[in-house]
Design a protein around this motif. Structure first.
Motif, PDB file in Angstrom:
ATOM      1  N   GLU A  55       5.074  -8.259-102.706  1.00 12.04           N
ATOM      2  CA  GLU A  55       5.954  -8.122-101.540  1.00 12.04           C
ATOM      3  C   GLU A  55       6.095  -6.663-101.111  1.00 12.04           C
ATOM      4  N   LEU A  56       6.305  -5.756-102.071  1.00 12.16           N
ATOM      5  CA  LEU A  56       6.532  -4.353-101.733  1.00 12.16           C
ATOM      6  C   LEU A  56       5.279  -3.688-101.167  1.00 12.16           C
ATOM      7  N   VAL A  57       4.121  -3.992-101.729  1.00 12.12           N
ATOM      8  CA  VAL A  57       2.872  -3.414-101.208  1.00 12.12           C
ATOM      9  C   VAL A  57       2.569  -3.993 -99.827  1.00 12.12           C
ATOM     10  N   THR A  58       2.808  -5.278 -99.656  1.00 16.43           N
ATOM     11  CA  THR A  58       2.618  -5.890 -98.339  1.00 16.43           C
ATOM     12  C   THR A  58       3.524  -5.223 -97.309  1.00 16.43           C
ATOM     13  N   ASN A  59       4.783  -4.975 -97.670  1.00 17.47           N
ATOM     14  CA  ASN A  59       5.700  -4.303 -96.747  1.00 17.47           C
ATOM     15  C   ASN A  59       5.189  -2.919 -96.371  1.00 17.47           C
ATOM     16  N   ALA A  60       4.672  -2.185 -97.346  1.00 17.14           N
ATOM     17  CA  ALA A  60       4.146  -0.843 -97.050  1.00 17.14           C
ATOM     18  C   ALA A  60       2.984  -0.925 -96.065  1.00 17.14           C
ATOM     19  N   HIS A  61       2.089  -1.855 -96.293  1.00 18.68           N
ATOM     20  CA  HIS A  61       0.909  -1.978 -95.428  1.00 18.68           C
ATOM     21  C   HIS A  61       1.264  -2.534 -94.051  1.00 18.68           C
ATOM     22  N   VAL A  62       2.079  -3.575 -94.005  1.00 25.82           N
ATOM     23  CA  VAL A  62       2.334  -4.277 -92.743  1.00 25.82           C
ATOM     24  C   VAL A  62       3.436  -3.602 -91.919  1.00 25.82           C
ATOM     25  N   HIS A  63       4.577  -3.345 -92.532  1.00 25.40           N
ATOM     26  CA  HIS A  63       5.711  -2.833 -91.771  1.00 25.40           C
ATOM     27  C   HIS A  63       5.694  -1.315 -91.629  1.00 25.40           C
ATOM     28  N   ALA A  64       5.301  -0.612 -92.692  1.00 27.67           N
ATOM     29  CA  ALA A  64       5.248   0.850 -92.621  1.00 27.67           C
ATOM     30  C   ALA A  64       3.908   1.328 -92.070  1.00 27.67           C
ATOM     31  N   ARG A  65       2.924   0.415 -92.006  1.00 30.34           N
ATOM     32  CA  ARG A  65       1.571   0.763 -91.551  1.00 30.34           C
ATOM     33  C   ARG A  65       1.067   1.991 -92.308  1.00 30.34           C
ATOM     34  N   SER A  66       1.159   1.884 -93.623  1.00 27.72           N
ATOM     35  CA  SER A  66       0.914   3.020 -94.492  1.00 27.72           C
ATOM     36  C   SER A  66       0.149   2.600 -95.734  1.00 27.72           C
ATOM     37  N   ALA A  67      -0.558   3.547 -96.308  1.00 26.19           N
ATOM     38  CA  ALA A  67      -1.062   3.356 -97.664  1.00 26.19           C
ATOM     39  C   ALA A  67       0.155   3.214 -98.573  1.00 26.19           C
ATOM     40  N   ALA A  68      -0.055   2.630 -99.733  1.00 30.94           N
ATOM     41  CA  ALA A  68       1.033   2.463-100.693  1.00 30.94           C
ATOM     42  C   ALA A  68       0.654   3.152-101.995  1.00 30.94           C
ATOM     43  N   GLN A  69       1.612   3.850-102.572  1.00 30.11           N
ATOM     44  CA  GLN A  69       1.434   4.381-103.917  1.00 30.11           C
ATOM     45  C   GLN A  69       2.309   3.526-104.815  1.00 30.11           C
ATOM     46  N   LEU A  70       1.679   2.867-105.768  1.00 27.71           N
ATOM     47  CA  LEU A  70       2.363   1.965-106.686  1.00 27.71           C
ATOM     48  C   LEU A  70       2.515   2.667-108.022  1.00 27.71           C
ATOM     49  N   ILE A  71       3.738   2.761-108.500  1.00 29.71           N
ATOM     50  CA  ILE A  71       4.021   3.428-109.766  1.00 29.71           C
ATOM     51  C   ILE A  71       4.793   2.469-110.658  1.00 29.71           C
ATOM     52  N   LEU A  72       4.323   2.305-111.880  1.00 30.43           N
ATOM     53  CA  LEU A  72       5.020   1.522-112.890  1.00 30.43           C
ATOM     54  C   LEU A  72       5.456   2.489-113.980  1.00 30.43           C
ATOM     55  N   ALA A  73       6.728   2.490-114.319  1.00 32.08           N
ATOM     56  CA  ALA A  73       7.238   3.366-115.372  1.00 32.08           C
ATOM     57  C   ALA A  73       8.133   2.553-116.296  1.00 32.08           C
ATOM     58  N   TRP A  74       7.758   2.488-117.563  1.00 26.28           N
ATOM     59  CA  TRP A  74       8.509   1.745-118.578  1.00 26.28           C
ATOM     60  C   TRP A  74       9.210   2.738-119.488  1.00 26.28           C
ATOM     61  N   ASP A  75      10.532   2.632-119.619  1.00 22.94           N
ATOM     62  CA  ASP A  75      11.305   3.558-120.445  1.00 22.94           C
ATOM     63  C   ASP A  75      11.949   2.865-121.642  1.00 22.94           C
ATOM     64  N   GLU A  76      11.404   1.736-122.052  1.00 28.40           N
ATOM     65  CA  GLU A  76      11.868   0.886-123.152  1.00 28.40           C
ATOM     66  C   GLU A  76      13.144   0.119-122.823  1.00 28.40           C
ATOM     67  N   GLU A  77      13.683   0.295-121.644  1.00 29.34           N
ATOM     68  CA  GLU A  77      14.848  -0.466-121.218  1.00 29.34           C
ATOM     69  C   GLU A  77      14.559  -1.204-119.922  1.00 29.34           C
ATOM     70  N   CYS A  78      13.854  -0.523-119.048  1.00 28.69           N
ATOM     71  CA  CYS A  78      13.612  -1.049-117.711  1.00 28.69           C
ATOM     72  C   CYS A  78      12.201  -0.680-117.260  1.00 28.69           C
ATOM     73  N   LEU A  79      11.537  -1.614-116.625  1.00 31.34           N
ATOM     74  CA  LEU A  79      10.282  -1.299-115.948  1.00 31.34           C
ATOM     75  C   LEU A  79      10.649  -0.982-114.512  1.00 31.34           C
ATOM     76  N   HIS A  80      10.423   0.269-114.128  1.00 36.25           N
ATOM     77  CA  HIS A  80      10.697   0.721-112.769  1.00 36.25           C
ATOM     78  C   HIS A  80       9.413   0.533-111.972  1.00 36.25           C
ATOM     79  N   VAL A  81       9.467  -0.325-110.966  1.00 33.37           N
ATOM     80  CA  VAL A  81       8.334  -0.589-110.081  1.00 33.37           C
ATOM     81  C   VAL A  81       8.645   0.095-108.767  1.00 33.37           C
ATOM     82  N   THR A  82       7.882   1.144-108.455  1.00 33.25           N
ATOM     83  CA  THR A  82       8.133   1.908-107.242  1.00 33.25           C
ATOM     84  C   THR A  82       6.932   1.819-106.326  1.00 33.25           C
ATOM     85  N   VAL A  83       7.209   1.560-105.054  1.00 33.36           N
ATOM     86  CA  VAL A  83       6.178   1.621-104.025  1.00 33.36           C
ATOM     87  C   VAL A  83       6.625   2.669-103.015  1.00 33.36           C
TER      88      VAL A  83
END
Length: 140
Positions: A55-83
């Motif tokens: 959903e987030l990558v689709t939003n970046a491509h379709v609505h923002a009309r932009s490339a997407a940088q996808l970052i996954l960061a795991w800190d042993e408590e939470c997986l932070h998914v950033t687009v």
């Protein structure tokens, strides 16, 4: 999920130019979730993460009309998914049209993740969803 004392935090990043397949983002994410063992220990949360990435990558491509940088960061408590995308427009929930084929992506991500936040950046914005494997998606 068993904690590995040697692993404090780990992260991965991938650039997804316009025209790249969202399936590429899903497959890449699923592979990294497997390295964390989530395919075995938290399969429902892993599926929620993959759907949110889609959903987030689709939003970046379709609505923002932009490339997407996808970052996954795991800190042993939470997986932070950033687009990250290059649009300064903050995403907002559209009015729900029951007959529409789209327009539910942010609502879906908000329902799947334990926390969602948007942060403006000098060159666009970041949308970050947090997933905790032990707690599952929040309800309500």
């Amino acid at each position: 999920m068993t904690r590995d004392p040697s692993m404090r935090a780990v992260g991965w990043a991938r650039s997804l130019p316009m025209g790249s397949s969202v399936k590429t983002a899903r497959d890449w994410t699923r592979g990294h979730l497997a390295t964390l063992g989530w395919d075995r220990t938290a399969p429902d949360v892993a599926d929620a993460v993959v759907l949110a990435v889609s959903e987030l990558v689709t939003n970046a491509h379709v609505h923002a009309r932009s490339a997407a940088q996808l970052i996954l960061a795991w800190d042993e408590e939470c997986l932070h998914v950033t687009v990250h995308d290059s649009s300064h427009l903050v995403p907002r929930q559209r009015s729900l049209d029951h007959g529409a084929l789209g327009g539910r992506g942010l609502l879906l991500v908000d329902a799947l993740a334990d926390e969602v936040r948007t942060r403006p950046c000098p060159r666009g914005k970041d949308v970050t969803a947090c997933f905790r494997p032990g707690g599952g998606a929040r309800t309500g």
